[in-house]
Design an enzyme around this catalytic site. Structure first.
Site, mmCIF file in Angstrom:
data_model
loop_
_atom_site.group_PDB
_atom_site.id
_atom_site.type_symbol
_atom_site.label_atom_id
_atom_site.label_comp_id
_atom_site.label_asym_id
_atom_site.label_seq_id
_atom_site.Cartn_x
_atom_site.Cartn_y
_atom_site.Cartn_z
ATOM 1 N N HIS A 140 -0.009 -3.788 4.071
ATOM 2 C CA HIS A 140 0.218 -2.379 3.746
ATOM 3 C C HIS A 140 1.775 -2.084 4.370
ATOM 4 C CE1 HIS A 140 -4.050 -2.908 4.839
ATOM 5 N NE2 HIS A 140 -4.262 -1.563 3.764
ATOM 6 N N ASP A 164 1.811 -1.983 8.060
ATOM 7 C CA ASP A 164 1.783 -3.324 8.956
ATOM 8 C C ASP A 164 3.285 -3.875 8.999
ATOM 9 O OD1 ASP A 164 -0.935 -3.019 8.372
ATOM 10 O OD2 ASP A 164 -0.751 -4.190 6.558
#
Ligand code: XUL
Ligand code: CO
Length: 444
Positions: free
Chosen positions: A104, A107
């Site tokens: 993501h 992340d």
């Protein structure tokens, strides 16, 4: 490069001579199974979020895992912490020999104070990831945007009653899609974590559905505008975090895409634990997607049959995965997709190398299941039984029904005239189950 985090040597393929250190028991990337190498069938991917971004907390307690780049380190210098995380992530990919990873936006890089700053952080970290990808040969299976964690998304992203939230989500997806494109990602995933409702008392179902369709069509348009040739994927999940999510299961998404003229733009990322949450088997969801030509990729994990939560455990059932892989082989393989381990350790798994062991076991399970699935294909019993079961549809009655000129009255007249009195035919379920077990138990 900082000190190695795991400090373990590479896991050797099953085909190598036994030696020191960890070795796969079954997984051998170069072993040819049917028409391609094992690695090219499975395309395993490590997911960034569970392995590197989560601290091992749960609703009752704080983090237990040793992740030095989280907590105080991330608060003090978020970009330095993101770099330390990236180092550890690529170290794990190299140890495992996995060809892909997934992330993501949040992340990979911390959010900034503004959308512009968040985008700049993401681009900086993507450049660093690119350098490591070039060094190691690891590729990006898919990128995505986290449209569920921040409080602004509590009432949804695309389906939020506030159009400013929709626009914020659009900005995040543009940045994540463009970075995925820059990193030669093979797919881009949309998981509608908050696209649903907690209560119908405040929800306009029709409006929210139209907003979601609008969002998806804007994403598809942008994909083409920037020349991204990867596959757009939607990931079904029936609920959790919301009471009801619109991307409920494969069939619900298929119907939704069809209704909004988007079926040609999206495929599905099927997750095992989401399938079981929706009351289906993982096998069912994959078979549905294969049969309707919309299978894109897999999030591999498992739930716990006793509690029914999305426990995201690493997969370990050869029996379950053999049938899933059989469907995938039947459909011609995963295309741009892969097996992303959307799975996390248990909270008590506090050793650094627990993460290595978890992935090794999961990859071996998939490898074993692939061998069984290929043996099921080669054996042909399931395929020939299915073909035989529907053979009548190739004959005169079946063809007459399918002929566009057929009418209910003409078919009824013919049925009355022929008076054929069809009898029940055995579904042979137990025999077929025995065939599957025979192959499961004998495949080496
Ligand atoms: C949540 C889940 C997500 C998606 C990506 O249950 O599966 O991690 O895979 O957003
Ligand atoms: Co997932």
């Amino acid at each position: 490069m900082t000190e190695p985090f795991f400090g373990t040597g590479p896991v050797r393929p099953a085909g190598d001579e036994p030696g020191d250190g960890l070795q796969y028991q079954v997984y051998d990337p170069d072993l040819v199974v049917g028409d391609r190498r094992m690695e090219d069938h499975l395309r395993p991917a490590v997911c960034y979020w569970h392995s590197f971004c989560a601290p091992g907390d749960d609703v009752f307690g704080s983090g237990t895992w040793d992740r030095p780049w989280l907590g105080d380190a991330a608060a003090a210098d978020p970009m330095a912490a993101a770099e330390a995380k990236l180092d550890a992530a690529f170290e794990l990919f190299t140890i495992l020999g996995t060809p892909f990873f997934c992330f993501h936006d949040l992340d990979l890089a911390p959010a900034g104070d503004s959308l512009k700053e968040s985008r700049a952080n993401l681009e900086t970290m993507a450049d660093q990831a690119r350098a490591k990808m070039d060094d190691t040969g690891v590729r990006l299976l898919w990128g995505t945007a986290n449209l569920f964690g921040h409080p602004r998304y509590a009432a949804g992203a695309a389906t939020n009653p506030d159009p400013d939230v929709f626009a914020h989500a659009a900005a995040q997806v543009r940045a994540a899609l463009e970075v995925t494109h820059r990193l030669d990602g093979e797919n881009y995933v949309l998981w509608g974590g908050r696209e649903g409702y907690d209560t119908l008392l405040n929800t306009d179902l029709r409006r929210e559905g139209e907003q979601l369709a609008r969002f998806l069509s804007l994403v598809a348009e942008h994909k083409h505008a920037i020349g991204f040739t990867g596959t757009l994927l939607i990931e079904p999940k029936p609920h959790e975090p919301t009471k009801h999510q619109y991307d409920h299961d494969a069939a619900a998404i298929h119907g939704f895409l069809d209704r909004h003229g988007l079926a040609h733009e999206f495929k599905l990322n099927i997750e095992a634990n989401h399938a079981t949450l929706s009351g289906h088997s993982f096998h069912h969801e994959v078979a549905y997607a294969v049969d309707h030509g919309i299978l894109g990729s897999i999030d591999a994990n498992r739930g716990d049959p006793q509690n029914g939560w999305d426990t995201d455990q690493f997969p370990n059932s050869v029996e379950e995965l053999s049938l899933v892989l059989y469907e995938i082989l039947r459909g011609g393989g995963l295309g741009t997709g892969g097996f992303n381990f959307d799975a996390h350790l248990r909270r008590q798994s506090v050793d650094r190398d627990d993460l290595v062991h978890a992935h090794v076991g999961a990859i071996d399970t998939l490898a074993r299941a692939l061998l069984v699935a290929q043996a099921l294909v080669d054996d042909g019993t399931l395929a020939s039984n299915r073909a035989e079961r529907y053979a009548g549809w190739e004959g005169p009655t079946g063809q007459a029904i399918l002929d566009p000129s057929a009418t209910l009255a003409a078919l009824a007249d013919e049925a009355e005239r022929a008076d054929r009195r069809p009898r029940p035919v055995s579904g042979r379920q137990e025999r077929l189950e025995n065939e599957v077990n025979r192959i499961l138990w004998t495949t080496r």
